[in-house]
Write an enzyme that holds these catalytic residues in place. Sequence first.
Site, PDB file in Angstrom:
ATOM      1  N   GLU A 152      46.244 -14.702 -69.549  1.00 12.72           N
ATOM      2  CA  GLU A 152      46.379 -13.253 -69.734  1.00 12.72           C
ATOM      3  C   GLU A 152      45.653 -12.541 -68.590  1.00 12.72           C
ATOM      4  OE1 GLU A 152      47.222  -9.673 -70.514  1.00 12.72           O
ATOM      5  OE2 GLU A 152      47.983 -11.108 -71.998  1.00 12.72           O
ATOM      6  N   ASP A 167      57.673  -8.656 -71.236  1.00 13.39           N
ATOM      7  CA  ASP A 167      58.300  -7.391 -70.830  1.00 13.39           C
ATOM      8  C   ASP A 167      59.755  -7.662 -70.447  1.00 13.39           C
ATOM      9  OD1 ASP A 167      59.069  -4.987 -69.531  1.00 13.39           O
ATOM     10  OD2 ASP A 167      56.983  -4.608 -68.958  1.00 13.39           O
TER      11      ASP A 167
END
Length: 214
Positions: A69, A118
């Site tokens: 991340e 996304d």
Amino acid sequence: MRVRHKPWARGKLEKHSDIVIPSPRYYNGEWGEVFHREAPLCVEIGTGKGKFIIGMAKKRPDANFIGIELNESIIVSALEKCLEAGATNVRLINEDARGLTDFFAEDEVDDLYLNFCDPWPKKRHEKRRLTYSAFLAQYEYVLKSHGVIHFKTDNQGLFEYSLESFSQYGFLLRNISLDLQHARDAKDNVMTEYEEKFTDKGQRIYRCEAVCSD
């Protein structure tokens, strides 16, 4: 979604360098040393706040899990969950996942998880999608023969694009679901934070597995 900046996050990540690995490139091909054991290696790209990876670590104590991340204000939540759960088979990387082949050696990873990335719906942003061919090349490199990409999304357009992208690249598709929460194996599904929200709203969850054929 706007992320609240946590100025204290960096200090906490550095304090727990045994979990948030500060120099992941150093362990390329040697992740067994980090976990102090040899076991199947599972990697989640975009691990977010960590609900999924902690859930998987509990479900599969036989495997080693690494969550990647980029945003330190988000990954610190994953760290907190890891500490609370006492998950000894989880490590975190606070880096850009585009460096995947810097972190992992060829044929080192058993399972790769892409959860609710996304969708980048505009055509001019196609190369940013995590199922674009350039990313698939990296996945193929780090995955073992017959290693698996586990892909979930709420975005139908991204799902359709990804099925085509996986297939064209040469991955074998299996366990395709157009409504995961009503699938036969739904009870075995470990949810992410996003997935819980989408499911509560009655949105469909799309899932597939892409198997490295080499």
